[in-house]
Write a protein that holds these residues in place. Structure first.
Motif, PDB file in Angstrom:
ATOM      1  N   ARG A   1       0.942  -1.398   0.136  1.00 49.74           N
ATOM      2  CA  ARG A   1      -0.042  -0.205   0.146  1.00 49.74           C
ATOM      3  C   ARG A   1       0.877   1.296   0.006  1.00 49.74           C
ATOM      4  NH1 ARG A   1      -4.777  -1.580   4.257  1.00 49.74           N
ATOM      5  NH2 ARG A   1      -2.916  -2.215   5.607  1.00 49.74           N
ATOM      6  N   SER A   2       1.891   1.216   0.596  1.00 49.78           N
ATOM      7  CA  SER A   2       2.924   2.217   0.693  1.00 49.78           C
ATOM      8  C   SER A   2       3.244   2.609  -0.774  1.00 49.78           C
ATOM      9  CB  SER A   2       4.105   2.282   1.508  1.00 49.78           C
ATOM     10  OG  SER A   2       3.596   1.839   2.947  1.00 49.78           O
ATOM     11  N   HIS A   3       3.564   1.660  -1.360  1.00 56.55           N
ATOM     12  CA  HIS A   3       4.212   1.951  -2.752  1.00 56.55           C
ATOM     13  C   HIS A   3       3.143   2.289  -3.578  1.00 56.55           C
ATOM     14  CE1 HIS A   3       7.920  -1.034  -2.432  1.00 56.55           C
ATOM     15  NE2 HIS A   3       7.918   0.173  -1.668  1.00 56.55           N
ATOM     16  N   VAL A   4       1.827   1.844  -3.760  1.00 58.06           N
ATOM     17  CA  VAL A   4       0.614   2.348  -4.351  1.00 58.06           C
ATOM     18  C   VAL A   4       0.602   3.803  -4.089  1.00 58.06           C
ATOM     19  CG1 VAL A   4      -1.648   2.155  -4.704  1.00 58.06           C
ATOM     20  CG2 VAL A   4      -0.380   0.055  -4.512  1.00 58.06           C
ATOM     21  N   LEU A   5       0.455   4.119  -2.584  1.00 59.96           N
ATOM     22  CA  LEU A   5       0.334   5.363  -2.356  1.00 59.96           C
ATOM     23  C   LEU A   5       1.174   6.538  -2.770  1.00 59.96           C
ATOM     24  CD1 LEU A   5      -1.257   5.003   1.509  1.00 59.96           C
ATOM     25  CD2 LEU A   5      -2.590   5.804  -0.661  1.00 59.96           C
ATOM     26  N   ALA A   6       2.555   6.224  -2.855  1.00 56.43           N
ATOM     27  CA  ALA A   6       3.602   6.659  -3.288  1.00 56.43           C
ATOM     28  C   ALA A   6       3.447   7.097  -4.792  1.00 56.43           C
ATOM     29  CB  ALA A   6       4.844   6.176  -2.883  1.00 56.43           C
ATOM     30  N   LEU A   7       2.985   5.861  -5.687  1.00 56.67           N
ATOM     31  CA  LEU A   7       2.792   6.160  -7.028  1.00 56.67           C
ATOM     32  C   LEU A   7       1.545   7.085  -7.123  1.00 56.67           C
ATOM     33  CD1 LEU A   7       3.379   5.419  -9.852  1.00 56.67           C
ATOM     34  CD2 LEU A   7       1.857   3.458  -9.629  1.00 56.67           C
ATOM     35  N   ALA A   8       0.445   7.125  -6.601  1.00 53.87           N
ATOM     36  CA  ALA A   8      -0.548   7.849  -6.908  1.00 53.87           C
ATOM     37  C   ALA A   8      -0.338   9.362  -6.545  1.00 53.87           C
ATOM     38  CB  ALA A   8      -1.637   7.336  -5.594  1.00 53.87           C
ATOM     39  N   ALA A   9       0.691   9.432  -5.387  1.00 54.03           N
ATOM     40  CA  ALA A   9       1.040  11.036  -5.262  1.00 54.03           C
ATOM     41  C   ALA A   9       1.734  11.630  -6.351  1.00 54.03           C
ATOM     42  CB  ALA A   9       1.852  10.909  -3.950  1.00 54.03           C
ATOM     43  N   VAL A  10       2.772  10.679  -6.878  1.00 52.78           N
ATOM     44  CA  VAL A  10       3.667  11.141  -7.873  1.00 52.78           C
ATOM     45  C   VAL A  10       2.592  11.668  -9.075  1.00 52.78           C
ATOM     46  CG1 VAL A  10       5.364  10.934  -9.739  1.00 52.78           C
ATOM     47  CG2 VAL A  10       5.530  10.252  -7.466  1.00 52.78           C
ATOM     48  N   VAL A  11       1.634  10.800  -9.612  1.00 53.24           N
ATOM     49  CA  VAL A  11       0.868  10.867 -10.788  1.00 53.24           C
ATOM     50  C   VAL A  11      -0.257  11.988 -10.521  1.00 53.24           C
ATOM     51  CG1 VAL A  11      -0.876   9.661 -12.079  1.00 53.24           C
ATOM     52  CG2 VAL A  11       0.916   8.485 -11.286  1.00 53.24           C
ATOM     53  N   MET A  12      -0.516  12.196  -9.277  1.00 46.21           N
ATOM     54  CA  MET A  12      -1.392  13.252  -9.189  1.00 46.21           C
ATOM     55  C   MET A  12      -0.591  14.494  -9.277  1.00 46.21           C
ATOM     56  SD  MET A  12      -4.048  13.898  -5.695  1.00 46.21           S
ATOM     57  CE  MET A  12      -4.495  12.220  -5.903  1.00 46.21           C
ATOM     58  N   GLY A  13       0.538  14.612  -8.553  1.00 45.94           N
ATOM     59  CA  GLY A  13       1.271  15.784  -8.690  1.00 45.94           C
ATOM     60  C   GLY A  13       1.593  16.054 -10.161  1.00 45.94           C
TER      61      GLY A  13
ATOM     62  N   GLY B   1      -4.134   9.149 -10.483  1.00 49.01           N
ATOM     63  CA  GLY B   1      -3.506   9.041  -9.278  1.00 49.01           C
ATOM     64  C   GLY B   1      -4.588   9.102  -8.300  1.00 49.01           C
ATOM     65  N   GLU B   2      -5.615   9.691  -8.255  1.00 46.86           N
ATOM     66  CA  GLU B   2      -6.753   9.803  -7.403  1.00 46.86           C
ATOM     67  C   GLU B   2      -7.291   8.288  -7.226  1.00 46.86           C
ATOM     68  OE1 GLU B   2     -11.365  11.594  -6.882  1.00 46.86           O
ATOM     69  OE2 GLU B   2     -10.099  12.214  -8.637  1.00 46.86           O
ATOM     70  N   MET B   3      -7.414   7.449  -8.399  1.00 45.04           N
ATOM     71  CA  MET B   3      -8.024   6.025  -8.411  1.00 45.04           C
ATOM     72  C   MET B   3      -7.172   5.160  -7.577  1.00 45.04           C
ATOM     73  SD  MET B   3      -9.494   6.016 -12.476  1.00 45.04           S
ATOM     74  CE  MET B   3      -9.621   4.211 -12.507  1.00 45.04           C
ATOM     75  N   LEU B   4      -5.917   5.450  -7.573  1.00 45.27           N
ATOM     76  CA  LEU B   4      -4.856   4.498  -6.945  1.00 45.27           C
ATOM     77  C   LEU B   4      -5.167   4.894  -5.811  1.00 45.27           C
ATOM     78  CD1 LEU B   4      -1.892   4.379  -9.379  1.00 45.27           C
ATOM     79  CD2 LEU B   4      -3.393   2.597  -8.858  1.00 45.27           C
ATOM     80  N   ASN B   5      -5.038   6.279  -5.133  1.00 36.20           N
ATOM     81  CA  ASN B   5      -5.110   6.552  -3.819  1.00 36.20           C
ATOM     82  C   ASN B   5      -6.283   6.163  -2.895  1.00 36.20           C
ATOM     83  OD1 ASN B   5      -3.763   8.643  -1.804  1.00 36.20           O
ATOM     84  ND2 ASN B   5      -5.806   9.279  -1.986  1.00 36.20           N
ATOM     85  N   SER B   6      -7.540   6.415  -3.443  1.00 38.05           N
ATOM     86  CA  SER B   6      -8.663   6.406  -2.772  1.00 38.05           C
ATOM     87  C   SER B   6      -8.930   4.958  -1.945  1.00 38.05           C
ATOM     88  CB  SER B   6      -9.932   6.573  -3.715  1.00 38.05           C
ATOM     89  OG  SER B   6     -10.909   6.526  -2.812  1.00 38.05           O
ATOM     90  N   PRO B   7      -8.938   3.732  -2.696  1.00 40.92           N
ATOM     91  CA  PRO B   7      -9.234   2.557  -2.161  1.00 40.92           C
ATOM     92  C   PRO B   7      -8.153   2.212  -1.005  1.00 40.92           C
ATOM     93  CG  PRO B   7      -8.466   2.036  -3.947  1.00 40.92           C
ATOM     94  CD  PRO B   7      -8.738   3.519  -4.240  1.00 40.92           C
ATOM     95  N   SER B   8      -6.928   2.576  -1.173  1.00 39.21           N
ATOM     96  CA  SER B   8      -5.731   2.029  -0.226  1.00 39.21           C
ATOM     97  C   SER B   8      -5.822   3.096   0.977  1.00 39.21           C
ATOM     98  CB  SER B   8      -4.257   2.485  -0.914  1.00 39.21           C
ATOM     99  OG  SER B   8      -4.215   1.602  -1.850  1.00 39.21           O
ATOM    100  N   ASN B   9      -6.180   4.460   0.847  1.00 41.68           N
ATOM    101  CA  ASN B   9      -6.435   5.136   1.914  1.00 41.68           C
ATOM    102  C   ASN B   9      -7.510   4.643   2.517  1.00 41.68           C
ATOM    103  OD1 ASN B   9      -4.961   7.346   2.143  1.00 41.68           O
ATOM    104  ND2 ASN B   9      -6.069   8.878   1.509  1.00 41.68           N
ATOM    105  N   ALA B  10      -8.684   4.306   2.048  1.00 46.45           N
ATOM    106  CA  ALA B  10      -9.818   3.953   2.735  1.00 46.45           C
ATOM    107  C   ALA B  10      -9.732   2.760   3.807  1.00 46.45           C
ATOM    108  CB  ALA B  10     -11.056   3.891   1.825  1.00 46.45           C
ATOM    109  N   THR B  11      -9.026   1.891   3.335  1.00 45.42           N
ATOM    110  CA  THR B  11      -8.710   0.638   3.938  1.00 45.42           C
ATOM    111  C   THR B  11      -7.750   0.948   5.096  1.00 45.42           C
ATOM    112  OG1 THR B  11      -7.068  -0.076   2.415  1.00 45.42           O
ATOM    113  CG2 THR B  11      -9.185  -1.114   2.241  1.00 45.42           C
ATOM    114  N   LEU B  12      -6.790   1.806   4.819  1.00 49.15           N
ATOM    115  CA  LEU B  12      -5.860   2.074   5.844  1.00 49.15           C
ATOM    116  C   LEU B  12      -6.539   2.870   7.254  1.00 49.15           C
ATOM    117  CD1 LEU B  12      -2.575   3.167   4.250  1.00 49.15           C
ATOM    118  CD2 LEU B  12      -2.948   1.395   6.339  1.00 49.15           C
ATOM    119  N   ILE B  13      -7.322   3.514   6.772  1.00 49.26           N
ATOM    120  CA  ILE B  13      -8.401   4.354   7.893  1.00 49.26           C
ATOM    121  C   ILE B  13      -8.722   3.283   8.436  1.00 49.26           C
ATOM    122  CG2 ILE B  13     -10.028   6.018   8.301  1.00 49.26           C
ATOM    123  CD1 ILE B  13      -9.401   7.439   5.680  1.00 49.26           C
ATOM    124  N   ALA B  14      -9.515   2.467   8.030  1.00 42.36           N
ATOM    125  CA  ALA B  14     -10.217   1.421   8.668  1.00 42.36           C
ATOM    126  C   ALA B  14      -9.301   0.437   9.656  1.00 42.36           C
ATOM    127  CB  ALA B  14     -10.927   0.435   7.537  1.00 42.36           C
TER     128      ALA B  14
END
Length: 422
Positions: free
Chosen positions: A282-294, A319-332
């Motif tokens: 998830r860390s790699h997915v979120l990092a990639l999402a941040a780069v693509v969004m930026g 980037g948003e599409m990669l970020n959202s599901p990983s973010n949501a499961t991490l919050i949970a």
């Protein structure tokens, strides 16, 4: 055809009925979510406010939202998910109409503040209820399905609002209020309270020193801080992007069509994302999402015509599409069961702080340093976020495992409620 049916069954099958009621309410509410999409254009073109004044009003929305998510998180744990949701939705519908009739700057700002308070107070309750009713094994696809509904509604609303605005901006506020009321009715008729009390919890439903627990949770607060940076970038699409497109000579209807691509792409591809990222770090997915969004927001500095703006939207949407599901499961997974409402509230608070700061900072940077500097800054923030996710990811995963192990505490009883059946 059999493969499609199998994919559909794997994607949607086995989820609780309450989830689908919440999903339906989300879709209906988002189908009418006209106001926030077009608020910046409404303020500058219909009300005649400057970019800084429009940023002030949007910032007031964010301040109200910050108060709303904090109060909503507390009420979610103490009062219950269902009553918090109902109160928030009905209050938001009322303030939506009030904002539509407001005229001078300070009345509009006050209306935006109160609307933000009620609208965002629903977020912690909704998030906690989703976690309550969906088993851990199904949360990734459940959150993806809900996100899909949000963006299906958003895509339709963005296009429809562009045409509705031509008939009069007041119509946007009326329709938005009506769909919010319909969502409240669905919750009132179909959704029961989902909060449970675990053994050892005080009768108030929240353990002592709850605030201290959250404020000393450095792993979670670090995750929230990274989300705050991402939200500062992402929310430029409803504050400075419409103003930039207007400066390029593009109409509100064009902005609506371009920003609708965000929802269209998510609707077309979001249901495939869980399978794409399943089993990946998830860390790699979120990092990639941040780069693509930026990168997507950064390229906006070079946009002058509609098709180029559309390309930038499509990039940061990936980037948003990669970020959202990983973010949501991490919050949970990072939220203790007895503090889900407050943890959801703290996470939502990062969005509201960004909602207050993003339009103000975006307006100031744009006026003082220029349009290109604003979007280049968004790209830099994306890179900073990526590094942050890579560095903090292992600690988050260790915390998630620890909470999962500790989460085997027995459940005493569901919170008793009186609810309509049907």
């Amino acid at each position: 055809m059999r493969a499609i049916r199998g994919w559909f069954r794997d994607t949607t099958g086995g989820l609780p009925r309450t989830f689908w009621y919440l999903w339906t309410g989300t879709l209906i509410n988002r189908l009418g979510s006209f106001v926030l999409v077009f608020l910046a254009i409404y303020l500058t073109q219909e009300r005649g406010f400057s970019a800084s004044q429009a940023g002030l009003v949007l910032g007031a929305w964010g301040v109200g939202g910050a108060v709303g998510t904090t109060a909503g998180g507390t009420l979610t744990d103490r009062w219950g998910r269902r009553p918090t949701l109902l109160t928030a939705h009905l209050g938001a519908a009322t303030m939506m109409l009030a904002l539509g009739f407001a005229r001078d700057l300070w009345t509009v700002a006050a209306g935006a503040l109160l609307l933000g308070l009620f609208a965002e107070a629903a977020r912690p309750a909704f998030g906690a209820m989703m976690i309550d009713v969906v088993p851990e094994r199904d949360r990734l696809r459940a959150f993806s399905l809900n996100y899909w509904a949000i963006n299906l509604g958003f895509a339709c609303a963005a296009v429809l609002a562009g045409f509705a605005a031509q008939a009069g901006y007041l119509l946007l506020f009326v329709v938005n209020a009506a769909t919010t009321v319909v969502t409240a009715l669905i919750i009132f008729v179909k959704v029961k309270e989902t909060r449970t009390i675990t053994v050892g919890m005080p009768r108030g439903g929240v353990p002592a020193k709850a605030l201290r627990t959250i404020l000393t949770d450095r792993v979670y607060l670090g995750f929230v801080a990274l989300n705050l940076l991402g939200a500062l970038v992402f929310l430029q699409h409803i504050s400075m992007l419409p103003i930039a497109m207007a400066d390029s000579g593009l109409s509100p209807a064009t902005y609506g069509s371009v920003i609708a691509l965000n929802g269209v792409l998510i609707v077309a591809g979001q249901l495939f994302v869980p399978r794409l990222i399943k089993g990946r770090s998830r860390s790699h997915v979120l990092a990639l999402a941040a780069v693509v969004m930026g990168v997507g927001f950064g390229l906006t500095a070079f946009a002058e015509v509609a098709w180029f703006y559309a390309v930038t939207v499509l990039i940061w949407t990936l980037g948003e599409m990669l970020n959202s599901p990983s973010n949501a499961t991490l919050i949970a997974e990072l939220s203790p069961a007895e503090l889900r409402g407050r943890y959801q509230g703290v996470f939502s608070l990062s969005w509201q702080l960004a909602g207050a700061a993003a339009p103000i900072l975006g307006g100031l940077v744009r006026e003082q340093a220029g349009n290109a500097t604003l979007w280049a800054g968004c790209a830099v923030i994306g890179l900073v976020m990526a590094v942050g996710h890579l560095l903090s990811g292992p600690a988050r995963e260790r915390r998630a495992v620890a909470l999962r192990t500790a989460g085997a505490a027995p459940v005493e009883a569901a919170e008793p409620v009186a609810t309509s059946r049907g």
